[in-house]
Design an enzyme around this catalytic site. Sequence first.
Site, short mmCIF file in Angstrom:
data_model
loop_
_atom_site.label_atom_id
_atom_site.label_comp_id
_atom_site.label_asym_id
_atom_site.label_seq_id
_atom_site.Cartn_x
_atom_site.Cartn_y
_atom_site.Cartn_z
N ARG A 247 -115.33 44.30 -36.55
CA ARG A 247 -115.26 45.35 -35.54
C ARG A 247 -115.19 46.69 -36.25
NH1 ARG A 247 -110.76 41.91 -32.38
NH2 ARG A 247 -112.21 40.72 -31.11
N THR A 248 -115.55 47.76 -35.52
CA THR A 248 -115.49 49.09 -36.12
C THR A 248 -114.06 49.38 -36.56
OG1 THR A 248 -117.17 49.81 -34.58
CG2 THR A 248 -116.01 51.51 -35.77
N GLN A 249 -113.87 49.43 -37.86
CA GLN A 249 -112.54 49.78 -38.33
C GLN A 249 -112.58 51.11 -39.05
OE1 GLN A 249 -110.83 46.41 -40.26
NE2 GLN A 249 -110.71 45.34 -38.32
#
Lengths: 266, 249, 250
Positions: free
Chosen positions: A41-43
């Site tokens: 996921r976009t981290q």
Amino acid sequence: MDHHPTNWGRPRDDRVDPYGTFPIHARPRPAKDVFADGVQRTQQPIVTGTSVIGLKYSGGVMLAADNLASYGSLARYKDVQRLHPVGTSTVVGAGGDMSDFQHLQHMLDSLVTEEFTYDDGNKLGPTEIYEYLSRVMYGRRSKMDPLWNALVVGGVKPNGESFLGYVDLLGTTYQSPTIATGFGAYIAQPLLRNAVDERPDPLSEEEAVKVIQQCMKALFYRDARSLNKYQIAKVTSEGVTISDPLEAPTVWGFAEGIRGYGAQTQ
Amino acid sequence: MTSIGTGYDLSASTYSPDGRIFQVEYANKAVENAGTAIGLRVKDGVVLAVEKIIHSKLLMPESNKRILTIDRHIGYTSSGLLADGRQLANRAREEAQSSRDFYREPPTLKAIVNRLSLFVQAYTLYSSVRPFGCTSLLAAVDKHGPGLYVIEPSGISLGYHGAAVGKGRQLAKTELEKLKLSELSMREAVFEAARIIHLVHDDAKEKDFELEMSWIGSETNNVHLPVPKDLFLEADRKAREALEEDMED
Amino acid sequence: MSAQERRFNPYTENGGTILAIAGQDFTVIAGDTRQSEGYNIQTRYAPKVFRLTDKAVLAVNGFAADGNMFVQKVQQRLEWYQHAHNKEMPLRAIARLIQTMLYAKRFFPYYVYNILGGIEDDGSGAVYSFDPVGSYEREACRAAGAAQSLVQPFLDNQIYFKNQLPPSGGAHPKHLPLKEVLSLVIDSFTGATERHIEVGDGLEIYIVTASKRPNADLEAIANLKQVPGGFIGGEDGEKIYVVRRELKKD
């Protein structure tokens, strides 16, 4: 920028070897590759936009954002529009991850299309768009899968009142007569508040444009992730207009005289 | 129909010995007796018009719209069972949206019509379901220009220059054939459409009706919209006048 | 840099302070209206105090996004309760509801400190205070938020008379009159505004009065407005008022 083909498509890490100066085998690597866990996921944001600024004036609302999408410290895309009209009375401006913003644009366009197909005379105004975005952003942060953006929603409500609101990746929301995201919170917000809060009556359109231009110029001078090419969106009861890219007149002559700049090295 | 009563009409999953599916033919009957719907594909756009039969004086005028919007650039109307038509319209909306999700561009009319006709056709295969009792008209302007398609209960879909379905289809088709559709402007088509609907409506036999018209094309910036009030009223008035002149002849 | 350190942090703090004081037949619930993040003032007007029913007011403080969502969810539950039972939920029941809702998210908490104020079924003023995971108790007064450590000791001294000797031969009063409570609230916030950077801009003071309370003492209060509501109790029922004041904006 890491120019070596083995590293194409991989997010750079500024903290180690920012200019790709080592031979491949000796190249220092981040302790863990950001793609090592496979689908993630976009981290962290990858291609990013910087500040968005906005203010209310007598005729409606004005927003501005520059046309740069950066890849770390690289000025990667220089013709990106970060102001997105939604329906006929709202504009959404975005900083942060540009792919997440494109996803949001698509969600908003779908929403507007769906509303159009109902053909019941109902229109989505800025308050509805703002509420929708805040739910989406808070929902995603609660799934620990945030959309990495700071958004400014500007528009004119059906009753003629202007609207200006902020939503970010945490789902934090607020409304205010002036808003500036990111670096703009430090550079532009004081200028905007000086122009708007200190006066009893609202700004005229000409005055508002002037303040916006002043802010964008100041941001270009001081924000290293900014570009001297920006657009202004105006929302009035007449509808939404987004200007062609503008440029602020700047003066760099003084740099010649400063030690450490240009030809003078000592 | 000779084979009626032989039991071959009880299920859409059974052919008659001469290769027909009666349930599908009955579905067509539902359309043949319903209010007329026509579409005119012209030079710079498409016009849809329906004869909306008013079943009760208690209904609000302009309520229960028969012309629906599928996507910004796609209009829809049907003749036959209204509820079936609405179901298909919703299905078409989902198809349009998923196409947009996938390709990030407005879907072509053909793409939507293909998907929708597959859906309609599936309802002619099983004993557990009833074929759709409506024929759909889809109108759009996409990257290929103006388009008009008809989907029948069998799942057959065909493109047309002019289409007419429902009770008054025969007369309407005759009138459409007289027109040079590919030379007409959208504005002219609106007047023709209104005239045809008024013409095919049988005042003696039928209940009262309401004319409903939409258009899409150069006049609407390629967005599917109802025909504007003033133009609609003018077309409606001219259609009535033309009808009265014919009576006098 | 380890994966742990890079993890997305779903929380932030948005500053501000809230407090509530219960009187004999009234309750005062107040909060400032500044919302901030770090050293930035995001807005000078973001309400933290909300009307729930004709006799209950909730103040929320901490992470603003969680706070707003939590208030909306409580309001929705109260609406469902009204539809099901055709009456407003009693204050003690709202307090228990809030504890249940907070505890339900024990492992991904609403990062919010709640103070609930209002009138109990017996007509007494009441304050309930909560921690983010639902621990709660009824109290006479409570401050929470950025300036809790500045305001609470002041309240302990002025409301509970801590470190004060009673007048000779007498005792400390059990309840203070509304007028005195209001000036304590105002002093608390002007003090907090002076000494805490996250407090200021505006002050919203909600006053909930018990049914049949003679509200003559309200007339002297400047900028008092009645908050429109359901008025289930009729003219004699509980009433909610709000006073809006300016605080320093620096």
